[in-house]
Design a protein around this motif. Structure first.
Motif, PDB file in Angstrom:
ATOM      1  N   TRP A 352       0.825  -1.218   0.000  1.00 53.24           N
ATOM      2  CA  TRP A 352       0.000   0.000   0.000  1.00 53.24           C
ATOM      3  C   TRP A 352       0.855   1.263   0.000  1.00 53.24           C
ATOM      4  CZ3 TRP A 352      -3.298  -1.699   4.807  1.00 53.24           C
ATOM      5  CH2 TRP A 352      -3.992  -2.861   4.498  1.00 53.24           C
ATOM      6  N   PHE A 353       2.085   1.159   0.521  1.00 54.45           N
ATOM      7  CA  PHE A 353       2.896   2.356   0.697  1.00 54.45           C
ATOM      8  C   PHE A 353       3.100   3.088  -0.620  1.00 54.45           C
ATOM      9  CE2 PHE A 353       5.192   0.137   4.463  1.00 54.45           C
ATOM     10  CZ  PHE A 353       4.019   0.199   5.191  1.00 54.45           C
ATOM     11  N   GLY A 354       3.368   2.325  -1.673  1.00 60.09           N
ATOM     12  CA  GLY A 354       3.577   2.942  -2.976  1.00 60.09           C
ATOM     13  C   GLY A 354       2.350   3.661  -3.470  1.00 60.09           C
ATOM     14  N   GLU A 355       1.165   3.123  -3.164  1.00 63.53           N
ATOM     15  CA  GLU A 355      -0.073   3.781  -3.576  1.00 63.53           C
ATOM     16  C   GLU A 355      -0.284   5.076  -2.802  1.00 63.53           C
ATOM     17  OE1 GLU A 355      -1.806   2.778  -6.063  1.00 63.53           O
ATOM     18  OE2 GLU A 355      -0.751   0.883  -6.364  1.00 63.53           O
ATOM     19  N   ILE A 356      -0.079   5.024  -1.479  1.00 63.41           N
ATOM     20  CA  ILE A 356      -0.329   6.196  -0.631  1.00 63.41           C
ATOM     21  C   ILE A 356       0.552   7.375  -1.042  1.00 63.41           C
ATOM     22  CG2 ILE A 356      -0.172   7.093   1.727  1.00 63.41           C
ATOM     23  CD1 ILE A 356      -0.872   4.262   2.696  1.00 63.41           C
ATOM     24  N   LYS A 357       1.808   7.103  -1.399  1.00 64.48           N
ATOM     25  CA  LYS A 357       2.739   8.209  -1.652  1.00 64.48           C
ATOM     26  C   LYS A 357       2.818   8.604  -3.126  1.00 64.48           C
ATOM     27  CE  LYS A 357       7.014   5.501  -2.109  1.00 64.48           C
ATOM     28  NZ  LYS A 357       8.390   5.342  -1.631  1.00 64.48           N
ATOM     29  N   ARG A 358       1.899   8.115  -3.954  1.00 63.24           N
ATOM     30  CA  ARG A 358       1.930   8.481  -5.372  1.00 63.24           C
ATOM     31  C   ARG A 358       1.763   9.984  -5.562  1.00 63.24           C
ATOM     32  NH1 ARG A 358      -1.785   3.938  -8.260  1.00 63.24           N
ATOM     33  NH2 ARG A 358      -2.129   5.592  -9.803  1.00 63.24           N
ATOM     34  N   VAL A 359       1.032  10.651  -4.697  1.00 61.36           N
ATOM     35  CA  VAL A 359       0.913  12.116  -4.761  1.00 61.36           C
ATOM     36  C   VAL A 359       1.802  12.744  -3.708  1.00 61.36           C
ATOM     37  CG1 VAL A 359      -0.650  14.074  -4.456  1.00 61.36           C
ATOM     38  CG2 VAL A 359      -1.399  12.055  -5.740  1.00 61.36           C
ATOM     39  N   ILE A 663     -10.782  23.728 -13.074  1.00 58.90           N
ATOM     40  CA  ILE A 663      -9.624  24.372 -13.709  1.00 58.90           C
ATOM     41  C   ILE A 663      -8.395  23.498 -13.507  1.00 58.90           C
ATOM     42  CG2 ILE A 663      -8.140  26.409 -13.641  1.00 58.90           C
ATOM     43  CD1 ILE A 663     -10.661  27.990 -12.758  1.00 58.90           C
ATOM     44  N   ASP A 664      -7.692  23.247 -14.582  1.00 59.97           N
ATOM     45  CA  ASP A 664      -6.562  22.321 -14.599  1.00 59.97           C
ATOM     46  C   ASP A 664      -5.302  23.046 -14.139  1.00 59.97           C
ATOM     47  OD1 ASP A 664      -5.045  20.124 -14.994  1.00 59.97           O
ATOM     48  OD2 ASP A 664      -5.296  20.018 -17.172  1.00 59.97           O
ATOM     49  N   LEU A 665      -4.992  22.979 -12.853  1.00 55.30           N
ATOM     50  CA  LEU A 665      -3.891  23.730 -12.274  1.00 55.30           C
ATOM     51  C   LEU A 665      -2.543  23.106 -12.589  1.00 55.30           C
ATOM     52  CD1 LEU A 665      -5.400  24.366  -8.711  1.00 55.30           C
ATOM     53  CD2 LEU A 665      -5.368  25.955 -10.641  1.00 55.30           C
ATOM     54  N   VAL A 666      -1.539  23.953 -12.702  1.00 52.62           N
ATOM     55  CA  VAL A 666      -0.157  23.504 -12.813  1.00 52.62           C
ATOM     56  C   VAL A 666       0.408  23.375 -11.403  1.00 52.62           C
ATOM     57  CG1 VAL A 666       2.150  24.050 -13.661  1.00 52.62           C
ATOM     58  CG2 VAL A 666       0.144  24.618 -15.048  1.00 52.62           C
ATOM     59  N   PHE A 667       1.055  22.241 -11.130  1.00 57.69           N
ATOM     60  CA  PHE A 667       1.614  21.991  -9.800  1.00 57.69           C
ATOM     61  C   PHE A 667       3.132  22.030  -9.850  1.00 57.69           C
ATOM     62  CE2 PHE A 667      -2.621  20.588  -9.107  1.00 57.69           C
ATOM     63  CZ  PHE A 667      -2.829  20.579  -7.741  1.00 57.69           C
ATOM     64  N   SER A 668       3.722  22.325  -8.712  1.00 56.98           N
ATOM     65  CA  SER A 668       5.174  22.270  -8.581  1.00 56.98           C
ATOM     66  C   SER A 668       5.631  20.813  -8.598  1.00 56.98           C
ATOM     67  CB  SER A 668       5.601  22.936  -7.268  1.00 56.98           C
ATOM     68  OG  SER A 668       5.041  22.221  -6.159  1.00 56.98           O
ATOM     69  N   LYS A 669       6.924  20.620  -8.776  1.00 55.89           N
ATOM     70  CA  LYS A 669       7.487  19.274  -8.767  1.00 55.89           C
ATOM     71  C   LYS A 669       7.895  18.906  -7.342  1.00 55.89           C
ATOM     72  CE  LYS A 669       7.189  19.247 -13.263  1.00 55.89           C
ATOM     73  NZ  LYS A 669       6.168  18.419 -13.956  1.00 55.89           N
ATOM     74  N   GLY A 670       8.363  17.690  -7.166  1.00 54.55           N
ATOM     75  CA  GLY A 670       8.904  17.286  -5.871  1.00 54.55           C
ATOM     76  C   GLY A 670       7.974  16.383  -5.094  1.00 54.55           C
ATOM     77  N   PHE A 671       8.355  16.169  -3.817  1.00 58.60           N
ATOM     78  CA  PHE A 671       7.626  15.224  -2.973  1.00 58.60           C
ATOM     79  C   PHE A 671       6.307  15.787  -2.453  1.00 58.60           C
ATOM     80  CE2 PHE A 671      12.058  13.744  -2.490  1.00 58.60           C
ATOM     81  CZ  PHE A 671      11.872  12.443  -2.940  1.00 58.60           C
ATOM     82  N   HIS A 672       6.156  17.107  -2.463  1.00 57.31           N
ATOM     83  CA  HIS A 672       4.925  17.706  -1.953  1.00 57.31           C
ATOM     84  C   HIS A 672       4.429  18.734  -2.976  1.00 57.31           C
ATOM     85  CE1 HIS A 672       2.175  18.319   1.455  1.00 57.31           C
ATOM     86  NE2 HIS A 672       2.077  19.550   0.998  1.00 57.31           N
ATOM     87  N   PRO A 673       3.852  18.274  -4.087  1.00 57.42           N
ATOM     88  CA  PRO A 673       3.454  19.211  -5.153  1.00 57.42           C
ATOM     89  C   PRO A 673       2.371  20.179  -4.686  1.00 57.42           C
ATOM     90  CG  PRO A 673       2.585  17.003  -5.567  1.00 57.42           C
ATOM     91  CD  PRO A 673       3.526  16.879  -4.428  1.00 57.42           C
ATOM     92  N   MET A 674       2.539  21.445  -5.042  1.00 58.11           N
ATOM     93  CA  MET A 674       1.586  22.490  -4.693  1.00 58.11           C
ATOM     94  C   MET A 674       1.188  23.258  -5.947  1.00 58.11           C
ATOM     95  SD  MET A 674       1.163  22.238  -1.433  1.00 58.11           S
ATOM     96  CE  MET A 674       0.375  23.804  -1.008  1.00 58.11           C
ATOM     97  N   PRO A 675      -0.061  23.723  -6.022  1.00 62.56           N
ATOM     98  CA  PRO A 675      -0.468  24.505  -7.191  1.00 62.56           C
ATOM     99  C   PRO A 675       0.297  25.817  -7.260  1.00 62.56           C
ATOM    100  CG  PRO A 675      -2.170  24.542  -5.499  1.00 62.56           C
ATOM    101  CD  PRO A 675      -1.154  23.540  -5.056  1.00 62.56           C
ATOM    102  N   LYS A 676       0.599  26.246  -8.484  1.00 61.44           N
ATOM    103  CA  LYS A 676       1.347  27.491  -8.679  1.00 61.44           C
ATOM    104  C   LYS A 676       0.381  28.669  -8.644  1.00 61.44           C
ATOM    105  CE  LYS A 676       5.305  25.533 -11.119  1.00 61.44           C
ATOM    106  NZ  LYS A 676       6.193  25.630 -12.294  1.00 61.44           N
ATOM    107  N   VAL A 677       0.161  29.165  -7.443  1.00 60.55           N
ATOM    108  CA  VAL A 677      -0.767  30.262  -7.186  1.00 60.55           C
ATOM    109  C   VAL A 677      -0.024  31.314  -6.367  1.00 60.55           C
ATOM    110  CG1 VAL A 677      -2.930  30.930  -6.084  1.00 60.55           C
ATOM    111  CG2 VAL A 677      -2.760  28.725  -7.250  1.00 60.55           C
ATOM    112  N   VAL A 678       0.014  32.559  -6.861  1.00 64.84           N
ATOM    113  CA  VAL A 678       0.760  33.623  -6.191  1.00 64.84           C
ATOM    114  C   VAL A 678      -0.155  34.825  -5.992  1.00 64.84           C
ATOM    115  CG1 VAL A 678       2.746  35.158  -6.275  1.00 64.84           C
ATOM    116  CG2 VAL A 678       2.908  32.858  -7.258  1.00 64.84           C
ATOM    117  N   PHE A 679      -0.310  35.258  -4.729  1.00 64.37           N
ATOM    118  CA  PHE A 679      -1.136  36.421  -4.410  1.00 64.37           C
ATOM    119  C   PHE A 679      -0.270  37.674  -4.361  1.00 64.37           C
ATOM    120  CE2 PHE A 679      -4.010  33.139  -3.331  1.00 64.37           C
ATOM    121  CZ  PHE A 679      -5.284  33.689  -3.342  1.00 64.37           C
ATOM    122  N   GLY A 680      -0.902  38.811  -4.684  1.00 63.40           N
ATOM    123  CA  GLY A 680      -0.173  40.071  -4.723  1.00 63.40           C
ATOM    124  C   GLY A 680       0.395  40.460  -3.381  1.00 63.40           C
ATOM    125  N   CYS A 681      -0.427  40.338  -2.315  1.00 62.85           N
ATOM    126  CA  CYS A 681       0.046  40.674  -0.977  1.00 62.85           C
ATOM    127  C   CYS A 681      -0.886  40.035   0.032  1.00 62.85           C
ATOM    128  CB  CYS A 681       0.116  42.185  -0.758  1.00 62.85           C
ATOM    129  SG  CYS A 681      -1.507  42.975  -0.693  1.00 62.85           S
TER     130      CYS A 681
END
Length: 836
Positions: A352-359, A663-681
């Motif tokens: 199961w470990f491989g399944e859990i960490k796929r994202v 909306i089909d978001l672009v995510f960062s790479k790596g072990f903890h992918p995050m959507p590329k969203v940047v706020f002005g302030c």
């Protein structure tokens, strides 16, 4: 006017607890419904909204046109004080109506340390504490949840309890109230008598309790003919009731901030310490196809990025392996992580470990409970130290860098060597790390065992408070100078939990006295005040040791003996004997143990061992290399109640809105992918704005018009999209150069001389207090212009640059030498921002 609009509300901590108006919240016209119920959770919003049972009832009850269910949570201490000072009532999230105006107020009692919060909520609503003091105009006060299986310590507070599963019985209760209203029933006793016909409903007023001179229960006498015992309500199949796919989406971060899907209820293991394992029997699994359907639908309708498969033991779900793989096949493309929050060591499969960490890896917690095999035989937890070490090695080798182990101290028969073995096992687990995982961490969590009602250990005493402290300190000493971090639940809190978990009606007076002395949020370590409880016991003449430290004779009548969980007392007594002999009881999946729950007609275990996923490949998107990406800048306003949301809450709000809009978001790479969203302030909490920006990277699968229309539908009241621009070819996200504010002081006149003094100054030091401590900031260097606008208005333009900034309110407080109360009425509006 709601208290959200009051000037003083600006100083309330975590205001998003109270704003309401969340996505998927249901508000019905009061005139169009016949029965109203307030679902009351006696803890904060972030705790209550993490509870799946509340969401299930909210969905089921609101599915009836004639019925309206609304939510209410206990307010934190600061808001409680403000409401009392102003004589304002506690109100629901949906309609802002006081609880006293509802037909029913239904409390969820998840544990005994929430009881004082029940009193707070009743008192703020103007509802008498005791059932006997309420009249025909007061709402019906009901409770349910696991702590209701011994309702006696709070029996006098409630008109009725719902014991067991609520899906069916809660509707039946509302139907009885509906019929009583139609017939204009005025006598409360007549309404309550009607409720006794519903399986699982306990009306304390229809039972008389007598006590022996020594304080034990002499008899529990039914007053109503034919109403001698209350059998728990039980639904035979979970799939009889649709799962709430359109769950309310909170603005603030919850304790468990993810989408939870209940895959099973009940447990087959028979751990002797576990009340949940006894009272929720038998095991009933949700069909895996239902889990897949509900998960997919609910993720689309909520926008959560994590899915939790919830049960008492997720690894025991019959087809968890193929279900987990199928879920990840479907959800990996949308970067949805899947977690199994309740895992037994002996149910784990390394596959199961491989399944859990796929994202992404979502944390790993194991509960050995005891430090050696002997103690685990005592509690009927059938795993060995070798099982634990083998699993730990597999977890670390699979890439997890943090594991948590849960242990209990004070289990029956525990000796000094058993305490030492907890530390030795923890060291062995930490030493199991090999290769790249050598930097992995281990947390050990300790709690004091509390013998609970309806378990084999309910006859046994709890260890004394000083002994509990001593054993925790012993483990700390044994693990000193290791890389193992030790955490523990306060023994003082377990002391109180132990008293009320096996208490009787005499404790009600203690509860009220402690509340009057200030007891609140007893489950919160920083709020719990044991001295208050000690004084309350002393002043009411009730001895806490009577409930905690006394071994009960086998024939003693328990305060809860008229409440049937289905498991017979004879079965529990036999399990008590077997524990003393260190004899194991097998999993009931291997054969019926005649515990008393199943009749094998209507009630039987429900499992799906033979399920095989339907053949066919799940739909995957095109490879990302063949699809272009764009960056859009969204300009939006943030007004009204939305001004109370913090920056992090605003970020979470938009990401979930993007997901709901498809909306089909672009995510960062790596072990903890995050959507590329940047706020002005980051806008200060409480500040309204007419112009905010967020840049979002998306794959070019939708037109700009479709994105704009879809997102606009998913934003809550107070967040309005103004425009959507394609900024794909700009080299950097838009950085804010300056911000324009308008401030109104609500009649407080501002001194023009202070403005002139500030403008002439080269340096104007202001002390900024934050999480990193105090530091001095030159406010003058941050202000481009400041101009009075009438006697109580101000235009302010701030410059954004390197270094710490200041909020507009922090600046005017020092410039005009204002006090805290003066700032309550200040309204801040951001009207414009200038980008570089």
């Amino acid at each position: 006017m709601s208290f959200l609009e009051e000037p003083w509300f600006s100083r309330i901590q975590r205001p998003s607890r109270y704003v309401g108006g969340e996505i998927n919240a249901i508000r019905k016209d009061r005139a169009s419904v016949e029965v109203s119920i307030a679902l009351a959770f006696p803890d904060t919003y972030e705790v209550g909204m993490s509870h799946l049972g509340l969401k299930i009832l909210y969905h089921i009850l609101n599915s009836r046109d004639w019925l309206a269910a609304e939510r209410v949570f206990c307010v934190w201490l600061d808001l409680e004080a403000e409401l009392r000072a102003r004589g304002l009532p506690l109100t629901t999230m949906e309609s802002r109506r006081p609880l006293s105006e509802f037909d029913i107020v239904g409390f969820s009692l998840q544990h005994e340390l929430s009881f004082t919060n029940v009193l707070t909520m009743l008192d703020l609503s103007g509802i008498p504490f005791l059932s006997e003091d309420r009249g025909p105009e007061d709402p019906l006060i009901i409770a349910g949840g696991p702590a209701s299986f011994n309702p006696e310590p709070v029996a006098r507070l409630f008109d009725a309890f719902l014991i067991g599963d609520g899906e069916e019985a809660a509707l039946e209760i509302c139907e009885v109230v509906r019929e009583a209203k139609r017939r204009r029933v005025r006598r409360r006793e007549e309404l309550l008598e009607g409720l006794t016909k519903i399986r699982g409903v306990y009306v304390p007023g229809f039972f008389k309790v007598d006590y022996e001179p020594a304080g034990t229960v002499k008899s529990i006498m039914p007053i109503l003919a034919g109403y001698e015992e209350v059998k728990k309500a039980i639904i035979s199949e979970l799939d009889q009731y649709p799962f709430p796919v359109r769950q309310v989406v909170p603005f603030m971060e919850l304790v468990h901030d993810r989408l939870a899907v209940e895959i099973s209820r009940g447990c087959t293991r028979g751990c002797r310490f576990c009340q949940a394992g006894m009272i929720y029997r038998p095991v009933r699994e949700r069909h895996p196809e239902s889990v897949l359907k509900y998960a997919e639908s609910s993720l689309k309708l909520t926008g959560f990025d994590e899915l939790s498969l919830l049960s008492l033991s997720s690894g025991d779900y019959s087809c968890i392996g193929p279900l987990l793989k199928k879920l990840m096949d479907r959800q990996e493309k949308d970067k949805i992580a899947v977690s199994l929050p309740s895992l037994r060591v002996d149910s784990l499969n390394p596959a199961w470990f491989g399944e859990i960490k796929r994202v992404r890896k979502t944390g790993f917690t194991l509960a050995p409970e005891a430090g050696n095999d002997r103690m685990r035989r005592v509690i009927n937890k059938g795993l060995t130290n070798e099982d634990i070490l083998r699993t730990a090695r597999a977890v670390y080798e699979a890439g997890w860098n943090l594991m948590k182990l849960y242990f209990m101290i004070g289990l029956p028969g525990e000796a000094g060597a058993d305490i030492r073995d907890i530390a030795l096992l923890a060291k062995s687990v930490a030493g199991a790390v090999q290769g790249k995982a050598k930097k992995a961490a281990l947390n050990v969590s300790l709690s004091t065992f509390v013998p609970k009602a309806h378990t084999p250990f309910m006859w046994l005493p709890q260890i004394e408070l000083e002994e509990s402290r001593r054993r925790i300190e012993r483990i700390q000493d044994l693990l000193k100078n290791s890389r193992i971090r030790v955490k523990w639940n306060q023994p003082e809190m377990s002391w109180l939990e132990g008293i009320f978990s096996r208490g009787d009606r005499k404790l009600t007076s203690v509860l009220i006295k402690a509340w009057q002395k200030g007891a609140r949020f007893d489950a919160w370590g920083d709020q719990y005040a044991m001295n208050v409880w000690v004084e309350a016991f002393k002043e009411t003449g009730v001895d806490p040791a009577f409930y905690l430290y006394r071994r009960r004779p086998g024939a003693e009548i328990f305060p809860w003996d008229h409440i049937s969980s289905g498991v017979t007392k004879s079965y529990l007594k036999e399990e008590w004997r077997k524990s003393a002999e260190e004899r194991m009881t097998p999993d009931c999946r291997e054969g019926c143990l005649d515990c008393g729950v199943c009749d094998h007609r209507r009630v039987s275990p429900v499992t799906f061992e033979s399920w095989t996923p339907a053949s066919g490949q799940d739909r995957f998107r095109k490879p990302r290399s063949s699809v272009g990406a764009k960056t859009y800048r969204i300009t939006f306003s943030k007004t009204g109640r939305a001004r109370h949301l913090s920056h992090l809450e605003l970020v979470r709000l938009f990401i979930r809105a993007f997901k709901r809009a498809g909306i089909d978001l672009v995510f960062s790479k790596g072990f903890h992918p995050m959507p590329k969203v940047v706020f002005g302030c980051a806008l200060p909490v409480g500040t309204e704005s007419l112009e905010e920006t967020v840049d979002v990277a998306v794959y070019d699968t939708m037109s700009r018009g479709t994105i704009k229309e879809g997102l606009a539908r998913q934003l809550p009241p107070g967040i309005e999209m103004i425009r959507l621009e394609d900024v794909t070819f700009k080299t950097k996200p838009g950085r804010i150069k300056e911000t324009h504010f308008q401030l109104a002081t609500n009649g407080l006149r501002l001194n023009p001389a202070r403005v002139e003094e500030f403008i002439r100054a080269e340096d104007f030091p202001v002390m900024k207090r934050g999480k990193r401590g105090e530091r001095v900031v030159n406010a003058r260097s941050l202000v481009k212009s400041m101009r009075l606008k009438g006697p109580d208005g101000l235009d302010l333009v701030l410059i954004h640059g390197p270094g710490p900034g200041l909020k507009p309110v922090e600046i005017i407080k020092e410039v005009f030498r204002l006090s805290g109360p003066d700032l309550d009425g200040v309204k801040v509006l951001k009207v414009k921002q200038v980008l570089c």
